[in-house]
Motif scaffolding. Structure first.
Motif, PDB file in Angstrom:
ATOM      1  N   MET A  22     -47.964  20.690 -84.751  1.00 23.51           N
ATOM      2  CA  MET A  22     -48.781  19.936 -83.795  1.00 23.51           C
ATOM      3  C   MET A  22     -49.993  20.777 -83.416  1.00 23.51           C
ATOM      4  O   MET A  22     -49.841  21.865 -82.859  1.00 23.51           O
ATOM      5  N   ARG A  62     -39.584  21.012 -86.106  1.00 19.20           N
ATOM      6  CA  ARG A  62     -40.386  19.852 -85.705  1.00 19.20           C
ATOM      7  C   ARG A  62     -41.728  19.868 -86.446  1.00 19.20           C
ATOM      8  O   ARG A  62     -42.137  20.894 -86.975  1.00 19.20           O
ATOM      9  N   PRO A  63     -42.439  18.725 -86.484  1.00 20.59           N
ATOM     10  CA  PRO A  63     -43.728  18.700 -87.175  1.00 20.59           C
ATOM     11  C   PRO A  63     -44.738  19.648 -86.520  1.00 20.59           C
ATOM     12  O   PRO A  63     -44.664  19.906 -85.316  1.00 20.59           O
ATOM     13  N   ARG A 110     -33.451  22.475 -87.031  1.00 23.99           N
ATOM     14  CA  ARG A 110     -34.408  21.379 -87.159  1.00 23.99           C
ATOM     15  C   ARG A 110     -35.818  21.889 -86.862  1.00 23.99           C
ATOM     16  O   ARG A 110     -36.072  22.420 -85.776  1.00 23.99           O
ATOM     17  N   PRO A 138     -36.508  27.531 -78.454  1.00 28.10           N
ATOM     18  CA  PRO A 138     -37.543  27.769 -77.443  1.00 28.10           C
ATOM     19  C   PRO A 138     -38.093  26.471 -76.837  1.00 28.10           C
ATOM     20  O   PRO A 138     -38.047  25.421 -77.475  1.00 28.10           O
ATOM     21  N   THR A 139     -38.623  26.579 -75.629  1.00 26.87           N
ATOM     22  CA  THR A 139     -39.274  25.447 -74.973  1.00 26.87           C
ATOM     23  C   THR A 139     -40.434  24.956 -75.844  1.00 26.87           C
ATOM     24  O   THR A 139     -41.229  25.763 -76.306  1.00 26.87           O
ATOM     25  N   GLY A 140     -40.473  23.652 -76.073  1.00 23.21           N
ATOM     26  CA  GLY A 140     -41.549  23.078 -76.880  1.00 23.21           C
ATOM     27  C   GLY A 140     -41.152  22.859 -78.337  1.00 23.21           C
ATOM     28  O   GLY A 140     -41.930  22.342 -79.125  1.00 23.21           O
ATOM     29  N   ALA A 141     -39.930  23.253 -78.698  1.00 24.29           N
ATOM     30  CA  ALA A 141     -39.516  23.171 -80.104  1.00 24.29           C
ATOM     31  C   ALA A 141     -38.793  21.867 -80.444  1.00 24.29           C
ATOM     32  O   ALA A 141     -38.521  21.611 -81.615  1.00 24.29           O
ATOM     33  N   GLY A 142     -38.451  21.055 -79.418  1.00 21.72           N
ATOM     34  CA  GLY A 142     -37.872  19.749 -79.738  1.00 21.72           C
ATOM     35  C   GLY A 142     -36.432  19.525 -79.316  1.00 21.72           C
ATOM     36  O   GLY A 142     -35.788  18.594 -79.803  1.00 21.72           O
ATOM     37  N   LYS A 143     -35.922  20.306 -78.363  1.00 19.15           N
ATOM     38  CA  LYS A 143     -34.536  20.120 -77.908  1.00 19.15           C
ATOM     39  C   LYS A 143     -34.342  18.762 -77.233  1.00 19.15           C
ATOM     40  O   LYS A 143     -33.420  18.022 -77.546  1.00 19.15           O
ATOM     41  N   THR A 144     -35.242  18.441 -76.304  1.00 20.09           N
ATOM     42  CA  THR A 144     -35.100  17.181 -75.575  1.00 20.09           C
ATOM     43  C   THR A 144     -35.376  15.998 -76.511  1.00 20.09           C
ATOM     44  O   THR A 144     -34.721  14.965 -76.419  1.00 20.09           O
ATOM     45  N   HIS A 145     -36.294  16.187 -77.423  1.00 18.96           N
ATOM     46  CA  HIS A 145     -36.549  15.143 -78.424  1.00 18.96           C
ATOM     47  C   HIS A 145     -35.270  14.886 -79.227  1.00 18.96           C
ATOM     48  O   HIS A 145     -34.890  13.742 -79.471  1.00 18.96           O
TER      49      HIS A 145
HETATM   50  P1  ADP Z   1     -38.112  21.153 -75.732  1.00 22.42           P
HETATM   51  O1  ADP Z   1     -37.185  20.186 -75.061  1.00 22.42           O
HETATM   52  O2  ADP Z   1     -37.403  22.048 -76.714  1.00 22.42           O
HETATM   53  O3  ADP Z   1     -38.943  21.941 -74.767  1.00 22.42           O
HETATM   54  P2  ADP Z   1     -39.497  18.771 -76.566  1.00 22.42           P
HETATM   55  O4  ADP Z   1     -38.356  17.966 -77.070  1.00 22.42           O
HETATM   56  O5  ADP Z   1     -40.015  18.429 -75.215  1.00 22.42           O
HETATM   57  O6  ADP Z   1     -39.141  20.331 -76.619  1.00 22.42           O
HETATM   58  O7  ADP Z   1     -40.633  18.713 -77.688  1.00 22.42           O
HETATM   59  C1  ADP Z   1     -41.956  19.196 -77.473  1.00 22.42           C
HETATM   60  C2  ADP Z   1     -42.941  18.164 -78.004  1.00 22.42           C
HETATM   61  O8  ADP Z   1     -42.773  17.985 -79.402  1.00 22.42           O
HETATM   62  C3  ADP Z   1     -42.734  16.793 -77.397  1.00 22.42           C
HETATM   63  O9  ADP Z   1     -43.994  16.186 -77.241  1.00 22.42           O
HETATM   64  C4  ADP Z   1     -41.920  16.052 -78.435  1.00 22.42           C
HETATM   65  O10 ADP Z   1     -42.106  14.662 -78.376  1.00 22.42           O
HETATM   66  C5  ADP Z   1     -42.459  16.626 -79.730  1.00 22.42           C
HETATM   67  N1  ADP Z   1     -41.431  16.675 -80.791  1.00 22.42           N
HETATM   68  C6  ADP Z   1     -40.369  17.504 -80.831  1.00 22.42           C
HETATM   69  N2  ADP Z   1     -39.638  17.327 -81.938  1.00 22.42           N
HETATM   70  C7  ADP Z   1     -40.251  16.343 -82.632  1.00 22.42           C
HETATM   71  C8  ADP Z   1     -39.994  15.685 -83.887  1.00 22.42           C
HETATM   72  N3  ADP Z   1     -38.933  16.018 -84.649  1.00 22.42           N
HETATM   73  N4  ADP Z   1     -40.843  14.732 -84.284  1.00 22.42           N
HETATM   74  C9  ADP Z   1     -41.912  14.392 -83.538  1.00 22.42           C
HETATM   75  N5  ADP Z   1     -42.214  14.964 -82.362  1.00 22.42           N
HETATM   76  C10 ADP Z   1     -41.409  15.927 -81.904  1.00 22.42           C
END
Ligand code: ADP
Ligand code: MG
Length: 379
Positions: free
Chosen positions: A32, A29-30, A27, A106-113
């Motif tokens: 940013m 992410r957009p 996946r 990686p951290t910041g790539a959207g895992k928690t999202h």
């Molecule tokens: P991780 O858990 O991998 O460190 P996060 O889930 O915290 O990453 O995502 C980092 C940032 O990007 C957050 O602000 C999150 O809301 C945003 N983000 C991640 N994936 C998406 C997505 N598919 N669409 C919109 N925003 C996203």
């Protein structure tokens, strides 16, 4: 890489032990701006429902194409990810089978999202739990003979220690295996759940605790694996009173970035090392499962893989969602994550053009595909 083939009961007439491969989704992410200090634009983009391209940093006249089981472009909604990668595995839980869903990257790539999401865009975890309750109600209406109960545990693996997130201040817990080869953690809190809203009241404070603690403790959340376990037990009401348990692991993995490169020292280096052990072992386990053919699967080499031994491979259903970010500052971590996730890679003689292409357009092919099958590693 060899084509990976699942061997299942249907294909073998049910005679052999079932070994299932891990489905790998990526996946993106957009893009940013906040994550792009130099305003360089994206270095990755989708090509179709299974593939993407990334700049080849060694040769600007080339891009690298990767292929996966599924590719989710930056426009993909939380609902689409859930429907195509997660929902199909959930009915198995009610038949006593296990499943695991991971977010890697990686951290910041959207895992928690992806796993947790937000109240506006709920992720895999709330959607899966809601669906499990929905399935249970359906089954209960169909037949009076089976009764179902749902419960949860929530834990963290940090520095190769297993910690109970529903019992603050818990010590490292042991991982055991019973005579039927089920893995369990004696002493881990197990909370019976009556409904989705009940789940919310138990899970939300525990997950918030973890996030707040993380900012104080060196971004601990990016260095630990957060593991939610949903257990469904079904009990037959008439003789022979059979009982079956299905387990679902929903895992927000530690960041896959290589901390050695960022020059961490002391405690943080030790943390990184331990995290690398669990993540490194996980990647070996996934590779061994997907290669098939009876090679040894090194489950016992880390806490994470030992815990997941009965829910990853074997008869379990597993999905790895590799999250990646399009900005250049993630380039090497993206590259490493893609090499782990990819079924195949192709080097294509076409520069990465800075054009905006809406990702995930089925059938959209690059103009030039005469590239050679890539064996060269851009490292
Ligand atoms: P991780 O858990 O991998 O460190 P996060 O889930 O915290 O990453 O995502 C980092 C940032 O990007 C957050 O602000 C999150 O809301 C945003 N983000 C991640 N994936 C998406 C997505 N598919 N669409 C919109 N925003 C996203
Ligand atoms: Mg996170």
């Amino acid at each position: 890489m060899a084509q990976r083939v699942a061997v299942n009961d249907a294909a073998t007439g049910g005679a052999s032990r079932r070994v299932s491969r891990v489905r790998v989704a990526v996946r993106l992410r957009p893009y940013m701006e906040a994550h792009d200090d130099k305003a360089e634009g994206p270095c990755v983009r989708g090509l179709g429902p299974q593939s993407l391209e990334i700049t080849n940093w060694r040769n600007a006249m080339e891009t690298l194409h990767y292929q996966f089981d599924v590719f989710y472009g930056e426009q993909t909604s939380q609902q689409e990810v859930f429907l195509s990668s997660v929902k199909p595995v959930l009915p198995h839980l009610l038949n006593g089978q296990n499943a695991s869903i991971f977010a890697y990257g990686p951290t910041g790539a959207g895992k928690t999202h992806t796993m947790l999401g937000s109240s506006e865009q709920p992720g895999v975890i709330p959607r899966a739990v809601r669906e499990v309750f929905h399935l249970v109600r359906e089954r209960e209406e169909e037949s009076q003979d089976w009764e179902y109960s749902v419960g949860m545990s929530y834990l963290e693996i940090y520095n190769e220690k297993v910690l109970d997130l529903l019992s603050p201040g818990s010590q490292d817990l042991p991982i055991r295996e019973d005579k039927d080869r089920n893995i369990f953690i004696p002493g881990l809190t197990h909370t019976p759940l009556t409904s989705f809203s009940h789940f919310h009241t138990v899970f939300l404070p525990a997950s918030l605790n973890r996030t707040t603690a993380s900012t104080k403790l060196n971004q601990r959340s990016s260095r630990s694996h957060a593991i939610l376990l949903i257990k469904v037990v079904r009990s037959q009401q008439s003789p022979p009173h059979r009982q079956q348990t299905g387990k679902l692991y929903l895992v927000d993995l530690a960041g896959s970035e290589d901390n050695r490169r960022t020059g961490n020292q002391g405690l943080r280096l030790k943390e990184s090392g331990a995290i690398n052990l669990s993540l490194f072992t996980l990647s070996k386990v996934v590779d061994a499962l997907n290669a098939g053919g009876g090679c040894r699967v090194p489950y016992r080499d880390s806490k994470l893989t030992r815990l997941l031994q009965d829910s990853l491979g074997g008869s379990a259903h597993s999905v790895m969602i590799t999250n990646i970010a399009p900005e250049y500052k993630y380039y090497f971590d993206t590259f490493t994550a893609l090499n782990f996730a990819a079924k195949s890679k192709l080097i294509v003689n076409r520069p990465f053009v800075r054009e905006t292409v809406s990702s995930s357009v089925p059938g959209k092919r690059p103009r030039d595909e005469q590239g050679s099958v890539g064996t060269a590693e851009p490292h």
